[in-house]
Design an enzyme around this catalytic site. Structure first.
Site, PDB file in Angstrom:
ATOM      1  CB  ALA A  39      50.688  44.966  50.098  1.00 19.52           C
ATOM      2  CD  GLU A  96      36.614  38.652  47.830  1.00 18.56           C
ATOM      3  OE1 GLU A  96      37.885  39.160  48.037  1.00 18.56           O
ATOM      4  OE2 GLU A  96      36.215  38.107  48.283  1.00 18.56           O
ATOM      5  N   GLY A  97      38.662  43.815  46.289  1.00 14.92           N
ATOM      6  CA  GLY A  97      38.988  44.847  45.237  1.00 14.92           C
ATOM      7  C   GLY A  97      38.236  45.970  45.466  1.00 14.92           C
ATOM      8  CG  ASP A 152      40.058  38.240  36.945  1.00 14.96           C
ATOM      9  OD1 ASP A 152      39.628  39.103  37.554  1.00 14.96           O
ATOM     10  OD2 ASP A 152      40.702  37.887  36.156  1.00 14.96           O
TER      11      ASP A 152
END
Length: 380
Positions: A128, A362-363, A238
């Site tokens: 994940a 962070e993505g 974000d």
């Protein structure tokens, strides 16, 4: 360019001087040692930079995201390992700020702000990563406690963390909406720090395996109600994505600065290579890309500070664009140095490896593009 207040200008000058005089001389040593840079944390504490983004009521600096990004950018120009110290404080404490009770905030945030405790963010699992909602870690209620089981992967600074914000499913039937968050303190029985990954770069911050085996955590350590914690994790991201982008801009600027000085001094065919149009064009494109990325980063930071509904879009834009620019710029900087650029004796190899990481953490940049696409397309 965004107009800086007199206080921001003074802060930037101060941090730039600190970075050049105290951090730059030890940047290579920090990377080579591969250990958490405690001496830099102490430096940040002495200069009021630790906890800069945390609220003042929790002993933080109370800075806005834009100001914080300015600081990260300056430090990343000379050492991304050092800038990561400040960035890590933000990612790991945001869920606590969003979900935590006042009692929890008063207990855990001041030690982080004072630089006494390192926090960690336990979201990613072996299966994940880009899809955190598919995590399989479980938290089962047992009277006044929760029993946590699962394995986390690539958890930065978990080996030195005083606590880890761990995400686990309390209700697997709810999927992503069944994820809850817990403060798991160092030394808790059942918490084990496993493998330290052998990373390409950013070696001062270990990417750790975190193993939870019947790890008993008090219900008082749950952040907020059961379920809904994944949205807090996404809010943390974000906020942090513009900070990663600022780090990318800083390291790209540092690479460009080094390439410029080298090009002015390196002699070939009887003159500095900076006199050749081929090199001039490369440097001009590098500088232009960096400035475009910088302005996008500043825009993203302002959106976060305003609480704009579009902050997720701009944060994703800034993160993927600035990190792609950092990758391109560092590759070109290596090319300008030629064979020397490929040598570990020169700082550009380190910068190129650090740039690659900003495209992933962070993505991934592919996920960022997906985020942007969803915002601009909407429902159709």
């Amino acid at each position: 360019m965004d107009e800086l207040t007199s206080e921001q200008e003074m802060l930037v000058r101060s941090v730039r001087r600190l970075a050049q005089e105290k951090i730059a001389p030890v940047a290579e040593e920090i990377e080579e040692k591969g250990e958490y840079p405690w001496e830099i944390l102490e430096l940040f504490k002495k200069n009021g930079l630790s906890g800069l983004l945390l609220p003042e009521q929790y002993c933080g600096g109370g800075a806005d995201v834009f100001t914080f990004a300015l600081v990260v950018e300056e430090i990343a120009k000379v050492c991304t390992n050092s800038s990561t110290i400040l960035q890590g404080q933000v990612l790991s404490t945001k869920p606590l700020l969003v979900l935590g009770s006042e009692e929890q905030k008063q207990e855990y945030l001041p030690p982080v702000a004072r630089g006494e405790v390192i926090p960690a963010f336990g979201l990613t699992e072996p299966g994940a990563g880009s899809d955190p909602g598919s995590m399989v870690s479980r938290a089962v209620r047992d009277d006044g406690d929760y029993i946590l089981n699962g394995t986390k992967r690539f958890i930065s600074d978990a080996d030195v963390a005083g606590f880890i914000t761990v995400f686990a499913k309390t209700d697997p039937s709810q999927g992503a909406k069944g994820v809850s968050a817990f403060i798991v303190e160092k030394g808790t029985p059942g918490l084990t720090i496993g493998k330290r990954e052998k990373k390409m770069g950013s070696k001062a911050h270990q990417a750790c395996e975190v193993i939870l085996e019947d790890c008993r955590v008090p219900a008082a350590n749950r952040l907020g109600p059961e379920g809904g914690a994944l949205s807090a994790a996404l809010k943390a991201l974000d906020t942090c994505r513009p900070i990663v982008a600022a780090r990318a801009v800083g390291l790209a600027q540092g690479a460009l600065d080094y390439a410029i000085e080298y090009a002015k001094q390196r002699q070939q065919f009887g003159r500095p290579i900076a006199k050749f149009q081929a090199i001039q064009f490369m440097l001009a494109e590098m500088a232009t890309r960096i400035e475009a990325a910088r302005q996008l980063v500043y825009k993203a930071c302002r959106e976060v500070d305003r609480g704009s509904p579009e902050m997720s879009k701009y944060g994703a834009m800034a993160k993927f664009y600035a990190s792609d620019v950092a990758m391109k710029v560092t590759i070109d900087a290596v090319q300008i140095l030629g064979g020397y650029g490929y040598m570990e004796d020169y700082p550009l190899a380190r910068r190129m490896k650090d740039a690659k990481l900003t495209q992933i953490v962070e993505g991934t940049n592919q996920i960022q593009r997906t985020v942007v696409a969803r915002h601009i397309l909407g429902d159709f």
